[in-house]
Design a protein around this motif. Structure first.
Motif, short mmCIF file in Angstrom:
data_model
loop_
_atom_site.label_atom_id
_atom_site.label_comp_id
_atom_site.label_asym_id
_atom_site.label_seq_id
_atom_site.Cartn_x
_atom_site.Cartn_y
_atom_site.Cartn_z
N LYS A 160 0.81 -1.21 0.00
CA LYS A 160 0.00 0.00 0.00
C LYS A 160 0.84 1.27 0.00
O LYS A 160 0.31 2.36 -0.02
N TRP A 161 2.16 1.14 0.05
CA TRP A 161 3.04 2.29 0.12
C TRP A 161 2.92 3.13 -1.14
O TRP A 161 2.85 2.62 -2.25
N LYS A 162 2.90 4.45 -0.95
CA LYS A 162 2.88 5.38 -2.07
C LYS A 162 3.97 6.42 -1.83
O LYS A 162 4.09 6.94 -0.71
N ARG A 164 4.05 9.46 -2.47
CA ARG A 164 3.47 10.72 -2.01
C ARG A 164 3.30 10.74 -0.48
O ARG A 164 3.44 11.79 0.15
N ASP A 165 3.00 9.56 0.10
CA ASP A 165 2.84 9.48 1.56
C ASP A 165 4.13 9.88 2.27
O ASP A 165 4.12 10.64 3.24
N THR A 166 5.25 9.36 1.79
CA THR A 166 6.54 9.69 2.38
C THR A 166 6.87 11.16 2.14
O THR A 166 7.34 11.86 3.02
N ASP A 168 4.80 13.61 1.73
CA ASP A 168 3.94 14.43 2.58
C ASP A 168 4.42 14.40 4.04
O ASP A 168 4.30 15.39 4.75
N ALA A 169 4.94 13.26 4.48
CA ALA A 169 5.46 13.15 5.85
C ALA A 169 6.65 14.07 6.03
O ALA A 169 6.88 14.63 7.08
#
Length: 169
Positions: A160-162, A164-166, A168-169
């Motif tokens: 599920k890793w994207k 963009r998530d990293t 954004d973090a």
């Protein structure tokens, strides 16, 4: 994983330079001017290996951390400045303070902290892959035919890793 390691690098640096810590307060007091940069890059250092026939023993595979200006200058960017509105003398002073006070601790973390273990494993894998590539040039190996084919479909992220998530973090 590389993007996650870059995020961890920013967090490690942030903790070290935080003005509420003894080191962070000392670092901020040492600076001149109104601009400074602590943008850094993790780069591989040469690995130390021992080979015997078809055996590879990776003795050391250290990673280094460089300031952006160091990294860019090594790659031929003669205009590598982090704070162009500031004098070269002030910029060099601020970078020198970062290299002396902060960077050694960041390098130590990258090479020993559990947070960077995945990055270190990837680098070890890269060292082993380069050795295998060289070995495959001189003799027949099991996977020699697929080296440099460029087909990475079997290795695509399926979780599920994207990115963009990293980011954004």
């Amino acid at each position: 994983m590389l993007l996650d390691a870059d995020l961890m690098l920013k967090k490690t640096t942030g903790k070290l330079i935080h003005p509420d810590t003894k080191l962070g307060a000392k670092y901020w007091r040492s600076l001149s001017g109104k601009c400074t940069s602590f943008r850094t890059w993790i780069v591989p250092s040469p690995a130390t290996v021992h080979t015997r026939g078809d055996e590879l023993h990776i003795l050391k595979a250290p990673l280094n951390v460089q300031m952006e200006t160091q990294y860019r200058k090594q790659r031929g960017d003669s205009d590598a400045t982090a704070c162009p509105q500031q004098s070269a003398r002030v910029q060099e002073h601020n970078e020198s303070m970062f290299r002396q006070m902060i960077l050694p601790r960041v390098v130590k973390a990258v090479n020993s902290a559990p947070d960077y273990a995945d990055l270190r494993r990837v680098y070890l894998s890269r060292v082993a892959a380069e050795w295998y590539r060289e070995l495959s040039l001189s003799k027949s190996t099991t996977y020699g035919k697929i080296i440099d084919e460029g087909d990475i479909d079997a290795y695509a992220t399926r979780g599920k890793w994207k990115p963009r998530d990293t980011f954004d973090a």
